[in-house]
Design a protein around this motif. Structure first.
Motif, PDB file in Angstrom:
ATOM      1  N   ASN A  84     -31.907  29.258 -20.428  1.00  0.00           N
ATOM      2  CA  ASN A  84     -31.535  29.103 -21.825  1.00  0.00           C
ATOM      3  C   ASN A  84     -30.051  28.731 -21.875  1.00  0.00           C
ATOM      4  O   ASN A  84     -29.233  29.380 -21.216  1.00  0.00           O
ATOM      5  N   PRO A  85     -29.676  27.702 -22.631  1.00  0.00           N
ATOM      6  CA  PRO A  85     -28.264  27.290 -22.663  1.00  0.00           C
ATOM      7  C   PRO A  85     -27.291  28.416 -23.036  1.00  0.00           C
ATOM      8  O   PRO A  85     -26.194  28.489 -22.486  1.00  0.00           O
ATOM      9  N   GLU A  86     -27.694  29.284 -23.942  1.00  0.00           N
ATOM     10  CA  GLU A  86     -26.823  30.403 -24.325  1.00  0.00           C
ATOM     11  C   GLU A  86     -26.611  31.349 -23.148  1.00  0.00           C
ATOM     12  O   GLU A  86     -25.505  31.839 -22.920  1.00  0.00           O
ATOM     13  N   TYR A  87     -27.668  31.596 -22.377  1.00  0.00           N
ATOM     14  CA  TYR A  87     -27.559  32.471 -21.215  1.00  0.00           C
ATOM     15  C   TYR A  87     -26.685  31.829 -20.144  1.00  0.00           C
ATOM     16  O   TYR A  87     -25.856  32.500 -19.524  1.00  0.00           O
ATOM     17  N   LEU A  88     -26.882  30.527 -19.925  1.00  0.00           N
ATOM     18  CA  LEU A  88     -26.094  29.824 -18.909  1.00  0.00           C
ATOM     19  C   LEU A  88     -24.610  29.807 -19.269  1.00  0.00           C
ATOM     20  O   LEU A  88     -23.760  30.027 -18.408  1.00  0.00           O
ATOM     21  N   LYS A  89     -24.316  29.584 -20.538  1.00  0.00           N
ATOM     22  CA  LYS A  89     -22.918  29.578 -20.974  1.00  0.00           C
ATOM     23  C   LYS A  89     -22.274  30.948 -20.756  1.00  0.00           C
ATOM     24  O   LYS A  89     -21.154  31.050 -20.255  1.00  0.00           O
ATOM     25  N   ALA A  90     -22.992  32.009 -21.119  1.00  0.00           N
ATOM     26  CA  ALA A  90     -22.447  33.363 -20.983  1.00  0.00           C
ATOM     27  C   ALA A  90     -22.290  33.765 -19.529  1.00  0.00           C
ATOM     28  O   ALA A  90     -21.439  34.601 -19.201  1.00  0.00           O
ATOM     29  N   ALA A  91     -23.113  33.204 -18.637  1.00  0.00           N
ATOM     30  CA  ALA A  91     -23.075  33.578 -17.215  1.00  0.00           C
ATOM     31  C   ALA A  91     -21.824  33.113 -16.512  1.00  0.00           C
ATOM     32  O   ALA A  91     -21.426  33.688 -15.505  1.00  0.00           O
ATOM     33  N   HIS A  92     -21.160  32.066 -17.012  1.00  0.00           N
ATOM     34  CA  HIS A  92     -19.933  31.540 -16.408  1.00  0.00           C
ATOM     35  C   HIS A  92     -20.113  31.291 -14.910  1.00  0.00           C
ATOM     36  O   HIS A  92     -19.312  31.742 -14.097  1.00  0.00           O
ATOM     37  N   PHE A  93     -21.167  30.587 -14.555  1.00  0.00           N
ATOM     38  CA  PHE A  93     -21.393  30.279 -13.150  1.00  0.00           C
ATOM     39  C   PHE A  93     -20.289  29.408 -12.572  1.00  0.00           C
ATOM     40  O   PHE A  93     -20.062  29.400 -11.369  1.00  0.00           O
ATOM     41  N   ALA A 141     -21.345  43.531 -17.555  1.00  0.00           N
ATOM     42  CA  ALA A 141     -21.856  42.483 -18.434  1.00  0.00           C
ATOM     43  C   ALA A 141     -22.111  41.198 -17.646  1.00  0.00           C
ATOM     44  O   ALA A 141     -23.172  40.581 -17.788  1.00  0.00           O
ATOM     45  N   ARG A 142     -21.169  40.822 -16.827  1.00  0.00           N
ATOM     46  CA  ARG A 142     -21.294  39.573 -16.068  1.00  0.00           C
ATOM     47  C   ARG A 142     -22.559  39.573 -15.199  1.00  0.00           C
ATOM     48  O   ARG A 142     -23.272  38.581 -15.125  1.00  0.00           O
ATOM     49  N   ARG A 143     -22.816  40.696 -14.553  1.00  0.00           N
ATOM     50  CA  ARG A 143     -24.010  40.799 -13.700  1.00  0.00           C
ATOM     51  C   ARG A 143     -25.275  40.514 -14.508  1.00  0.00           C
ATOM     52  O   ARG A 143     -26.140  39.748 -14.084  1.00  0.00           O
ATOM     53  N   HIS A 144     -25.387  41.108 -15.685  1.00  0.00           N
ATOM     54  CA  HIS A 144     -26.596  40.930 -16.487  1.00  0.00           C
ATOM     55  C   HIS A 144     -26.646  39.560 -17.162  1.00  0.00           C
ATOM     56  O   HIS A 144     -27.733  39.014 -17.347  1.00  0.00           O
ATOM     57  N   PHE A 145     -25.497  38.994 -17.505  1.00  0.00           N
ATOM     58  CA  PHE A 145     -25.496  37.617 -18.006  1.00  0.00           C
ATOM     59  C   PHE A 145     -26.049  36.675 -16.941  1.00  0.00           C
ATOM     60  O   PHE A 145     -26.866  35.798 -17.222  1.00  0.00           O
ATOM     61  N   ARG A 146     -25.639  36.891 -15.701  1.00  0.00           N
ATOM     62  CA  ARG A 146     -26.107  36.030 -14.612  1.00  0.00           C
ATOM     63  C   ARG A 146     -27.586  36.237 -14.307  1.00  0.00           C
ATOM     64  O   ARG A 146     -28.305  35.279 -14.026  1.00  0.00           O
ATOM     65  N   LEU A 147     -28.038  37.482 -14.380  1.00  0.00           N
ATOM     66  CA  LEU A 147     -29.470  37.726 -14.190  1.00  0.00           C
ATOM     67  C   LEU A 147     -30.287  37.050 -15.287  1.00  0.00           C
ATOM     68  O   LEU A 147     -31.325  36.440 -15.015  1.00  0.00           O
ATOM     69  N   ALA A 148     -29.810  37.138 -16.523  1.00  0.00           N
ATOM     70  CA  ALA A 148     -30.519  36.494 -17.633  1.00  0.00           C
ATOM     71  C   ALA A 148     -30.619  34.993 -17.403  1.00  0.00           C
ATOM     72  O   ALA A 148     -31.694  34.398 -17.561  1.00  0.00           O
ATOM     73  N   ALA A 149     -29.515  34.385 -17.015  1.00  0.00           N
ATOM     74  CA  ALA A 149     -29.494  32.936 -16.795  1.00  0.00           C
ATOM     75  C   ALA A 149     -30.359  32.536 -15.604  1.00  0.00           C
ATOM     76  O   ALA A 149     -30.994  31.479 -15.627  1.00  0.00           O
ATOM     77  N   ALA A 150     -30.389  33.369 -14.583  1.00  0.00           N
ATOM     78  CA  ALA A 150     -31.224  33.067 -13.416  1.00  0.00           C
ATOM     79  C   ALA A 150     -32.713  33.148 -13.773  1.00  0.00           C
ATOM     80  O   ALA A 150     -33.525  32.392 -13.240  1.00  0.00           O
ATOM     81  N   LEU A 151     -33.049  34.054 -14.671  1.00  0.00           N
ATOM     82  CA  LEU A 151     -34.447  34.221 -15.066  1.00  0.00           C
ATOM     83  C   LEU A 151     -34.900  33.186 -16.089  1.00  0.00           C
ATOM     84  O   LEU A 151     -36.077  32.827 -16.140  1.00  0.00           O
TER      85      LEU A 151
END
Length: 126
Positions: free
Chosen positions: A115-124, A102-112
């Motif tokens: 979106n604030p929701e994607y960035l929050k889920a990515a936990h960078f 999940a973390r890998r795909h959250f980070r890919l979503a945020a990198a692409l």
């Protein structure tokens, strides 16, 4: 006479109507009804990424996580830069307890898509 697909006698226009009806069913919280309509659409148009993405969302909403995972994966094979599909696949993995994937795909979503929701889920930040 309108062109029909297979033995169902359904026309391309009917498939568009079914797709739109499936969207409405999903919005009305009837994901299983949406899946039924989309099964026919995808049988006639297996190349339709939009139909597969909608069916993946419907499977997810119906808590059918393995079919949702499969559909999101097919969408990403065709559109690897689809941030929403990465995010939704991550949510699917998360609900299955597969946090590393999940973390890998959250980070890919945020990198692409930042979106604030994607960035929050990515936990960078962690």
């Amino acid at each position: 006479m309108p062109e029909t697909s297979g033995s169902t006698g359904r026309t391309p226009e009917t498939h568009v109507i079914d797709f739109r009806a499936a969207e409405q069913l999903l919005n009305a919280r009837d994901p299983r009804g949406a899946v039924k309509l989309l099964d026919e659409v995808i049988a006639a148009h297996p190349e339709s990424t939009a139909a597969r993405l909608l069916r993946a969302r419907a499977f997810f909403a119906a808590a059918q996580l393995r079919p949702a995972e499969l559909e999101f994966t097919i969408v990403l094979e065709r559109e690897p830069d689809n941030a929403f599909a990465h995010f939704a696949l991550a949510r699917t993995y998360e609900r299955q307890g597969r946090s590393h994937q999940a973390r890998r795909h959250f980070r890919l979503a945020a990198a692409l898509d930042p979106n604030p929701e994607y960035l929050k889920a990515a936990h960078f930040d962690s």
